[in-house]
Design a protein around this motif. Structure first.
Motif, PDB file in Angstrom:
ATOM      1  N   CYS A  73       0.798  -1.202   0.046  1.00 11.07           N
ATOM      2  CA  CYS A  73       0.084  -0.042   0.176  1.00 11.07           C
ATOM      3  C   CYS A  73       0.844   1.126  -0.190  1.00 11.07           C
ATOM      4  CB  CYS A  73      -0.748   0.169   1.395  1.00 11.07           C
ATOM      5  SG  CYS A  73      -1.906  -1.279   1.440  1.00 11.07           S
ATOM      6  N   VAL A  74       0.418   2.322  -0.776  1.00 14.17           N
ATOM      7  CA  VAL A  74       1.081   3.561  -1.014  1.00 14.17           C
ATOM      8  C   VAL A  74       0.333   4.721  -1.127  1.00 14.17           C
ATOM      9  CG1 VAL A  74       3.205   2.335  -1.967  1.00 14.17           C
ATOM     10  CG2 VAL A  74       1.501   3.302  -3.423  1.00 14.17           C
ATOM     11  N   SER A  75       0.791   5.854  -0.971  1.00 17.10           N
ATOM     12  CA  SER A  75      -0.134   6.895  -1.059  1.00 17.10           C
ATOM     13  C   SER A  75      -0.342   7.168  -2.320  1.00 17.10           C
ATOM     14  CB  SER A  75       0.740   8.119  -0.409  1.00 17.10           C
ATOM     15  OG  SER A  75      -0.025   9.252  -0.712  1.00 17.10           O
ATOM     16  N   PRO A  76      -1.568   7.645  -2.735  1.00 17.37           N
ATOM     17  CA  PRO A  76      -1.812   7.967  -4.289  1.00 17.37           C
ATOM     18  C   PRO A  76      -1.413   9.136  -4.892  1.00 17.37           C
ATOM     19  CG  PRO A  76      -3.739   8.263  -3.135  1.00 17.37           C
ATOM     20  CD  PRO A  76      -2.801   7.809  -1.905  1.00 17.37           C
ATOM     21  N   ASN A  77      -0.841  10.026  -3.993  1.00 13.10           N
ATOM     22  CA  ASN A  77      -0.451  11.300  -4.286  1.00 13.10           C
ATOM     23  C   ASN A  77       1.011  11.661  -5.000  1.00 13.10           C
ATOM     24  OD1 ASN A  77      -3.025  12.312  -3.566  1.00 13.10           O
ATOM     25  ND2 ASN A  77      -2.202  12.665  -1.423  1.00 13.10           N
ATOM     26  N   GLN A  78       1.716  10.416  -4.908  1.00 13.67           N
ATOM     27  CA  GLN A  78       3.235  10.581  -5.303  1.00 13.67           C
ATOM     28  C   GLN A  78       3.097  10.320  -6.711  1.00 13.67           C
ATOM     29  OE1 GLN A  78       5.908   8.235  -2.792  1.00 13.67           O
ATOM     30  NE2 GLN A  78       3.924   7.380  -1.695  1.00 13.67           N
ATOM     31  N   LYS A  79       4.109  11.095  -7.304  1.00 15.64           N
ATOM     32  CA  LYS A  79       4.232  11.067  -8.882  1.00 15.64           C
ATOM     33  C   LYS A  79       4.582   9.715  -9.356  1.00 15.64           C
ATOM     34  CE  LYS A  79       6.601  13.547 -12.482  1.00 15.64           C
ATOM     35  NZ  LYS A  79       7.690  14.439 -13.137  1.00 15.64           N
ATOM     36  N   TRP A  80       5.514   8.963  -8.823  1.00 19.35           N
ATOM     37  CA  TRP A  80       5.715   7.761  -9.294  1.00 19.35           C
ATOM     38  C   TRP A  80       4.720   6.718  -9.361  1.00 19.35           C
ATOM     39  CZ3 TRP A  80       5.446   2.907  -6.898  1.00 19.35           C
ATOM     40  CH2 TRP A  80       5.406   3.268  -5.555  1.00 19.35           C
ATOM     41  N   VAL A  81       3.673   7.039  -8.315  1.00 16.52           N
ATOM     42  CA  VAL A  81       2.576   5.981  -8.092  1.00 16.52           C
ATOM     43  C   VAL A  81       1.536   6.230  -9.451  1.00 16.52           C
ATOM     44  CG1 VAL A  81       0.536   5.630  -6.941  1.00 16.52           C
ATOM     45  CG2 VAL A  81       2.617   5.938  -5.676  1.00 16.52           C
ATOM     46  N   LYS A  82       1.561   7.585  -9.766  1.00 19.92           N
ATOM     47  CA  LYS A  82       0.622   7.833 -10.862  1.00 19.92           C
ATOM     48  C   LYS A  82       1.167   7.204 -12.203  1.00 19.92           C
ATOM     49  CE  LYS A  82      -1.206  11.999  -8.725  1.00 19.92           C
ATOM     50  NZ  LYS A  82      -1.090  13.678  -8.453  1.00 19.92           N
ATOM     51  N   THR A  83       2.632   7.557 -12.404  1.00 15.50           N
ATOM     52  CA  THR A  83       3.132   6.866 -13.496  1.00 15.50           C
ATOM     53  C   THR A  83       2.940   5.514 -13.358  1.00 15.50           C
ATOM     54  OG1 THR A  83       4.850   8.517 -13.407  1.00 15.50           O
ATOM     55  CG2 THR A  83       5.213   6.589 -14.526  1.00 15.50           C
ATOM     56  N   ALA A  84       3.219   4.716 -12.390  1.00 14.06           N
ATOM     57  CA  ALA A  84       3.046   3.133 -12.147  1.00 14.06           C
ATOM     58  C   ALA A  84       1.476   2.791 -12.644  1.00 14.06           C
ATOM     59  CB  ALA A  84       3.352   2.716 -10.980  1.00 14.06           C
ATOM     60  N   ILE A  85       0.503   3.428 -12.199  1.00 11.35           N
ATOM     61  CA  ILE A  85      -0.833   3.283 -12.741  1.00 11.35           C
ATOM     62  C   ILE A  85      -1.007   3.349 -13.993  1.00 11.35           C
ATOM     63  CG2 ILE A  85      -3.063   4.252 -12.365  1.00 11.35           C
ATOM     64  CD1 ILE A  85      -2.693   4.721  -9.176  1.00 11.35           C
ATOM     65  N   LYS A  86      -0.407   4.298 -14.579  1.00  6.83           N
ATOM     66  CA  LYS A  86      -0.612   4.645 -16.275  1.00  6.83           C
ATOM     67  C   LYS A  86       0.009   3.538 -16.860  1.00  6.83           C
ATOM     68  CE  LYS A  86      -1.087   9.728 -16.079  1.00  6.83           C
ATOM     69  NZ  LYS A  86      -0.490  10.978 -16.272  1.00  6.83           N
ATOM     70  N   LYS A  87       1.048   3.046 -16.503  1.00  6.13           N
ATOM     71  CA  LYS A  87       1.750   1.988 -17.183  1.00  6.13           C
ATOM     72  C   LYS A  87       0.818   0.811 -17.045  1.00  6.13           C
ATOM     73  CE  LYS A  87       5.990  -0.559 -17.385  1.00  6.13           C
ATOM     74  NZ  LYS A  87       7.390  -0.939 -16.494  1.00  6.13           N
ATOM     75  N   ILE A  88       0.518   0.252 -15.794  1.00  3.31           N
ATOM     76  CA  ILE A  88      -0.621  -0.916 -15.782  1.00  3.31           C
ATOM     77  C   ILE A  88      -1.652  -0.645 -16.422  1.00  3.31           C
ATOM     78  CG2 ILE A  88      -1.685  -1.990 -13.854  1.00  3.31           C
ATOM     79  CD1 ILE A  88       0.520  -1.474 -11.841  1.00  3.31           C
ATOM     80  N   ASP A  89      -2.348   0.591 -16.573  1.00  2.00           N
ATOM     81  CA  ASP A  89      -3.412   0.560 -17.379  1.00  2.00           C
ATOM     82  C   ASP A  89      -3.390   0.418 -18.881  1.00  2.00           C
ATOM     83  OD1 ASP A  89      -5.168   1.152 -15.164  1.00  2.00           O
ATOM     84  OD2 ASP A  89      -4.948   3.260 -15.304  1.00  2.00           O
ATOM     85  N   ARG A  90      -2.171   0.905 -19.228  1.00  2.00           N
ATOM     86  CA  ARG A  90      -1.875   0.729 -20.663  1.00  2.00           C
ATOM     87  C   ARG A  90      -1.686  -0.864 -21.094  1.00  2.00           C
ATOM     88  NH1 ARG A  90       2.549   5.319 -21.114  1.00  2.00           N
ATOM     89  NH2 ARG A  90       3.029   4.169 -19.480  1.00  2.00           N
ATOM     90  N   LYS A  91      -0.765  -1.556 -19.986  1.00  3.92           N
ATOM     91  CA  LYS A  91      -0.615  -2.969 -20.411  1.00  3.92           C
ATOM     92  C   LYS A  91      -1.974  -3.703 -20.432  1.00  3.92           C
ATOM     93  CE  LYS A  91       3.799  -3.924 -17.864  1.00  3.92           C
ATOM     94  NZ  LYS A  91       4.100  -4.497 -16.810  1.00  3.92           N
ATOM     95  N   ARG A  92      -2.923  -3.317 -19.567  1.00  2.53           N
ATOM     96  CA  ARG A  92      -4.393  -4.008 -19.583  1.00  2.53           C
ATOM     97  C   ARG A  92      -4.930  -3.657 -21.048  1.00  2.53           C
ATOM     98  NH1 ARG A  92      -6.487  -2.202 -13.600  1.00  2.53           N
ATOM     99  NH2 ARG A  92      -5.348  -3.618 -12.187  1.00  2.53           N
ATOM    100  N   THR A  93      -5.030  -2.399 -21.381  1.00  4.46           N
ATOM    101  CA  THR A  93      -5.660  -1.934 -22.572  1.00  4.46           C
ATOM    102  C   THR A  93      -4.829  -2.907 -23.791  1.00  4.46           C
ATOM    103  OG1 THR A  93      -4.263  -0.019 -22.997  1.00  4.46           O
ATOM    104  CG2 THR A  93      -6.545  -0.025 -21.852  1.00  4.46           C
ATOM    105  N   THR A  94      -3.623  -2.970 -23.809  1.00  6.50           N
ATOM    106  CA  THR A  94      -3.095  -3.558 -25.139  1.00  6.50           C
ATOM    107  C   THR A  94      -3.132  -5.041 -25.058  1.00  6.50           C
ATOM    108  OG1 THR A  94      -0.966  -3.701 -23.756  1.00  6.50           O
ATOM    109  CG2 THR A  94      -1.136  -1.903 -25.139  1.00  6.50           C
ATOM    110  N   LYS A  95      -3.484  -5.576 -23.556  1.00  7.47           N
ATOM    111  CA  LYS A  95      -3.688  -7.065 -23.752  1.00  7.47           C
ATOM    112  C   LYS A  95      -5.234  -7.339 -24.022  1.00  7.47           C
ATOM    113  CE  LYS A  95      -0.409  -8.617 -20.231  1.00  7.47           C
ATOM    114  NZ  LYS A  95      -0.514  -9.302 -18.685  1.00  7.47           N
ATOM    115  N   GLY A  96      -6.151  -6.420 -23.950  1.00  7.59           N
ATOM    116  CA  GLY A  96      -7.576  -6.776 -24.163  1.00  7.59           C
ATOM    117  C   GLY A  96      -7.706  -6.487 -25.779  1.00  7.59           C
ATOM    118  N   LYS A  97      -6.831  -6.042 -26.385  1.00 13.87           N
ATOM    119  CA  LYS A  97      -6.935  -5.751 -27.963  1.00 13.87           C
ATOM    120  C   LYS A  97      -6.553  -7.148 -28.510  1.00 13.87           C
ATOM    121  CE  LYS A  97      -6.939  -1.007 -27.878  1.00 13.87           C
ATOM    122  NZ  LYS A  97      -6.397   0.374 -28.240  1.00 13.87           N
TER     123      LYS A  97
END
Length: 97
Positions: A73-97
């Motif tokens: 568990c981490v704080s959602p306000n950190q810059k690296w956390v937002k970057t990690a979320i975007k990367k995971i979301d991108r992986k999810r959308t490319t796998k779904g296609k």
């Protein structure tokens, strides 16, 4: 006399049935999800993160799940956390296609 014995037996069996019904309904309830209480302050290796969950209660947090299944568990306000979320979301959308 026979009526009293029959009534006692009926009450006894109803009591047993009620206890088993209550135990069954409590035991069949799903377990609560794991929730974040404390937050890690260390930056994680983004490449080792495969998933995440957002949480609002009891604290606002992001729970990252690593390739080994560890939940951190981490704080959602950190810059690296937002970057990690975007990367995971991108992986999810490319796998779904």
């Amino acid at each position: 006399m026979k009526l009293h014995v029959a009534a006692i037996l009926v009450i006894f069996w109803l009591g047993i049935l009620t206890v088993h019904t209550v135990k069954g309904s409590v035991g069949s309830q799903p377990m609560r999800k794991i929730s974040c209480v404390r937050l890690s302050t260390q930056q994680l290796n983004i490449r080792s993160l495969v998933s995440y969950e957002k949480q609002q209660v009891p604290v606002e947090a992001i729970m990252f799940i690593t390739t080994k299944g560890i939940k951190i568990c981490v704080s959602p306000n950190q810059k690296w956390v937002k970057t990690a979320i975007k990367k995971i979301d991108r992986k999810r959308t490319t796998k779904g296609k």
